[in-house]
Design a protein around this motif. Structure first.
Motif, PDB file in Angstrom:
ATOM      1  N   HIS A  57      49.699  56.068  63.926  1.00 33.75           N
ATOM      2  CA  HIS A  57      50.422  57.537  64.071  1.00 33.75           C
ATOM      3  C   HIS A  57      49.163  58.621  63.736  1.00 33.75           C
ATOM      4  O   HIS A  57      48.381  58.732  62.530  1.00 33.75           O
ATOM      5  CB  HIS A  57      51.340  57.622  63.179  1.00 33.75           C
ATOM      6  N   GLY A  58      48.896  59.622  64.584  1.00 31.81           N
ATOM      7  CA  GLY A  58      47.929  60.645  64.308  1.00 31.81           C
ATOM      8  C   GLY A  58      48.153  61.560  63.081  1.00 31.81           C
ATOM      9  O   GLY A  58      47.113  61.968  62.616  1.00 31.81           O
ATOM     10  N   GLY A  59      49.213  61.252  62.574  1.00 30.54           N
ATOM     11  CA  GLY A  59      49.516  62.408  61.221  1.00 30.54           C
ATOM     12  C   GLY A  59      48.881  61.546  60.206  1.00 30.54           C
ATOM     13  O   GLY A  59      48.317  62.222  59.270  1.00 30.54           O
ATOM     14  N   PHE A  60      48.713  60.247  60.215  1.00 24.60           N
ATOM     15  CA  PHE A  60      48.182  59.407  59.079  1.00 24.60           C
ATOM     16  C   PHE A  60      46.709  59.696  59.233  1.00 24.60           C
ATOM     17  O   PHE A  60      45.838  59.657  58.234  1.00 24.60           O
ATOM     18  CB  PHE A  60      48.446  57.829  59.056  1.00 24.60           C
ATOM     19  N   VAL A  61      46.156  59.536  60.472  1.00 19.34           N
ATOM     20  CA  VAL A  61      44.608  59.828  60.680  1.00 19.34           C
ATOM     21  C   VAL A  61      44.438  61.192  60.233  1.00 19.34           C
ATOM     22  O   VAL A  61      43.133  61.340  59.438  1.00 19.34           O
ATOM     23  CB  VAL A  61      44.355  59.554  62.048  1.00 19.34           C
ATOM     24  N   PHE A  62      45.155  62.091  60.512  1.00 20.03           N
ATOM     25  CA  PHE A  62      44.799  63.617  60.102  1.00 20.03           C
ATOM     26  C   PHE A  62      45.016  63.657  58.636  1.00 20.03           C
ATOM     27  O   PHE A  62      44.100  64.312  58.007  1.00 20.03           O
ATOM     28  CB  PHE A  62      46.149  64.443  60.612  1.00 20.03           C
ATOM     29  N   SER A  63      45.648  62.891  57.987  1.00 17.64           N
ATOM     30  CA  SER A  63      45.995  62.826  56.542  1.00 17.64           C
ATOM     31  C   SER A  63      44.528  62.577  55.940  1.00 17.64           C
ATOM     32  O   SER A  63      44.023  63.022  54.572  1.00 17.64           O
ATOM     33  CB  SER A  63      47.200  62.254  56.020  1.00 17.64           C
ATOM     34  N   LEU A  64      44.091  61.257  56.279  1.00 15.67           N
ATOM     35  CA  LEU A  64      42.782  60.835  55.780  1.00 15.67           C
ATOM     36  C   LEU A  64      41.837  61.840  56.106  1.00 15.67           C
ATOM     37  O   LEU A  64      40.980  62.183  55.115  1.00 15.67           O
ATOM     38  CB  LEU A  64      42.467  59.455  56.386  1.00 15.67           C
ATOM     39  N   ALA A  65      41.749  62.381  57.159  1.00 19.67           N
ATOM     40  CA  ALA A  65      40.451  63.325  57.331  1.00 19.67           C
ATOM     41  C   ALA A  65      40.726  64.625  56.343  1.00 19.67           C
ATOM     42  O   ALA A  65      39.801  65.198  55.806  1.00 19.67           O
ATOM     43  CB  ALA A  65      40.752  63.782  58.869  1.00 19.67           C
ATOM     44  N   ASP A  66      42.142  65.158  56.007  1.00 18.11           N
ATOM     45  CA  ASP A  66      42.423  66.246  55.162  1.00 18.11           C
ATOM     46  C   ASP A  66      42.110  66.062  53.986  1.00 18.11           C
ATOM     47  O   ASP A  66      41.351  66.669  53.121  1.00 18.11           O
ATOM     48  CB  ASP A  66      43.647  66.421  55.606  1.00 18.11           C
ATOM     49  N   THR A  67      42.282  64.767  53.423  1.00 16.04           N
ATOM     50  CA  THR A  67      41.835  64.251  52.167  1.00 16.04           C
ATOM     51  C   THR A  67      40.378  64.394  51.877  1.00 16.04           C
ATOM     52  O   THR A  67      40.077  64.806  50.938  1.00 16.04           O
ATOM     53  CB  THR A  67      42.359  62.787  51.853  1.00 16.04           C
ATOM     54  N   ALA A  68      39.819  63.674  52.794  1.00 17.83           N
ATOM     55  CA  ALA A  68      38.003  63.881  52.827  1.00 17.83           C
ATOM     56  C   ALA A  68      37.701  65.317  52.613  1.00 17.83           C
ATOM     57  O   ALA A  68      36.718  65.824  51.632  1.00 17.83           O
ATOM     58  CB  ALA A  68      37.510  63.123  53.662  1.00 17.83           C
ATOM     59  N   VAL A  99      40.343  49.467  58.881  1.00 21.14           N
ATOM     60  CA  VAL A  99      39.845  50.141  57.829  1.00 21.14           C
ATOM     61  C   VAL A  99      39.241  51.557  58.400  1.00 21.14           C
ATOM     62  O   VAL A  99      38.227  51.382  59.238  1.00 21.14           O
ATOM     63  CB  VAL A  99      38.611  49.436  56.950  1.00 21.14           C
ATOM     64  N   LEU A 100      39.671  52.572  58.164  1.00 15.64           N
ATOM     65  CA  LEU A 100      39.376  54.092  58.466  1.00 15.64           C
ATOM     66  C   LEU A 100      38.627  54.711  57.436  1.00 15.64           C
ATOM     67  O   LEU A 100      38.815  54.699  56.283  1.00 15.64           O
ATOM     68  CB  LEU A 100      40.356  54.716  58.984  1.00 15.64           C
ATOM     69  N   VAL A 101      37.543  55.340  57.839  1.00 12.79           N
ATOM     70  CA  VAL A 101      36.304  55.952  56.994  1.00 12.79           C
ATOM     71  C   VAL A 101      36.596  57.294  57.362  1.00 12.79           C
ATOM     72  O   VAL A 101      35.908  57.496  58.481  1.00 12.79           O
ATOM     73  CB  VAL A 101      35.240  55.193  56.658  1.00 12.79           C
ATOM     74  N   ALA A 102      36.758  58.362  56.466  1.00 15.23           N
ATOM     75  CA  ALA A 102      36.371  59.570  57.035  1.00 15.23           C
ATOM     76  C   ALA A 102      35.421  60.211  56.122  1.00 15.23           C
ATOM     77  O   ALA A 102      35.417  60.156  54.820  1.00 15.23           O
ATOM     78  CB  ALA A 102      37.852  60.518  56.590  1.00 15.23           C
ATOM     79  N   THR A 103      34.528  60.862  56.753  1.00 16.31           N
ATOM     80  CA  THR A 103      33.205  61.436  55.876  1.00 16.31           C
ATOM     81  C   THR A 103      33.326  63.101  56.382  1.00 16.31           C
ATOM     82  O   THR A 103      33.134  63.446  57.494  1.00 16.31           O
ATOM     83  CB  THR A 103      31.970  60.761  56.547  1.00 16.31           C
ATOM     84  N   ALA A 104      33.174  63.923  55.202  1.00 20.07           N
ATOM     85  CA  ALA A 104      33.359  65.166  55.448  1.00 20.07           C
ATOM     86  C   ALA A 104      32.017  65.736  55.031  1.00 20.07           C
ATOM     87  O   ALA A 104      31.350  65.520  53.952  1.00 20.07           O
ATOM     88  CB  ALA A 104      34.553  65.904  54.680  1.00 20.07           C
TER      89      ALA A 104
END
Length: 141
Positions: A57-68, A99-104
């Motif tokens: 779900h895109g909301g979870f992908v968004f949440s991961l990016a938002d946390t980074a 496994v998704l990795v968000a790099t900010a």
């Protein structure tokens, strides 16, 4: 990716904020590293994160990016920094077990405002690109 101990040096503020972030931790997110204007957070897509199309779900992908993004904004201890807005572009789907990795990365900070870019990857594949706008709150003292 080099993994650093998030309890040392300039990333102490981001580590403390992340440790208190019950929402991100309950989604299984892990703070991998944080440094000046940068942060990396990872998450495994769980069975309860998959939508009716069988993809994350895109909301979870968004949440991961938002946390980074939040961790990168709060590394230097300037004060409490929050999102003032964000946009996301979904590039490719993720599936259960990925496994998704968000790099900010901080792009620019001027006064109390900032702009950060976050790339979410599954291995070498880009899943999403996120741009966040931050605002440091005035001190309450």
């Amino acid at each position: 990716m080099s993994v650093t101990d998030p309890s040392q040096g300039e990333n102490e503020t981001a580590r403390r904020m992340f440790e208190a972030d019950r929402a991100s931790k309950n989604l299984g997110m892990r703070l991998v590293e944080a440094g000046h204007g940068t942060a990396t957070v990872e998450m495994t897509v769980g069975a309860l994160m998959v939508n009716g199309h069988g993809i994350a779900h895109g909301g979870f992908v968004f949440s991961l990016a938002d946390t980074a993004f939040a961790c990168a904004c709060n590394v230097d201890g300037r004060g409490i920094t929050v999102a003032s807005g964000a946009d996301v572009t979904f590039v490719s789907p993720a599936e259960e077990g990925d496994v998704l990795v968000a790099t900010a990365t901080e792009r620019v900070v001027r006064g109390r405002s900032g702009v950060y870019d976050v790339t979410v990857r599954r291995g070498e594949d880009v899943v999403a690109e996120f741009r966040g706008r931050s605002r440091t709150l005035p001190s309450r003292e």
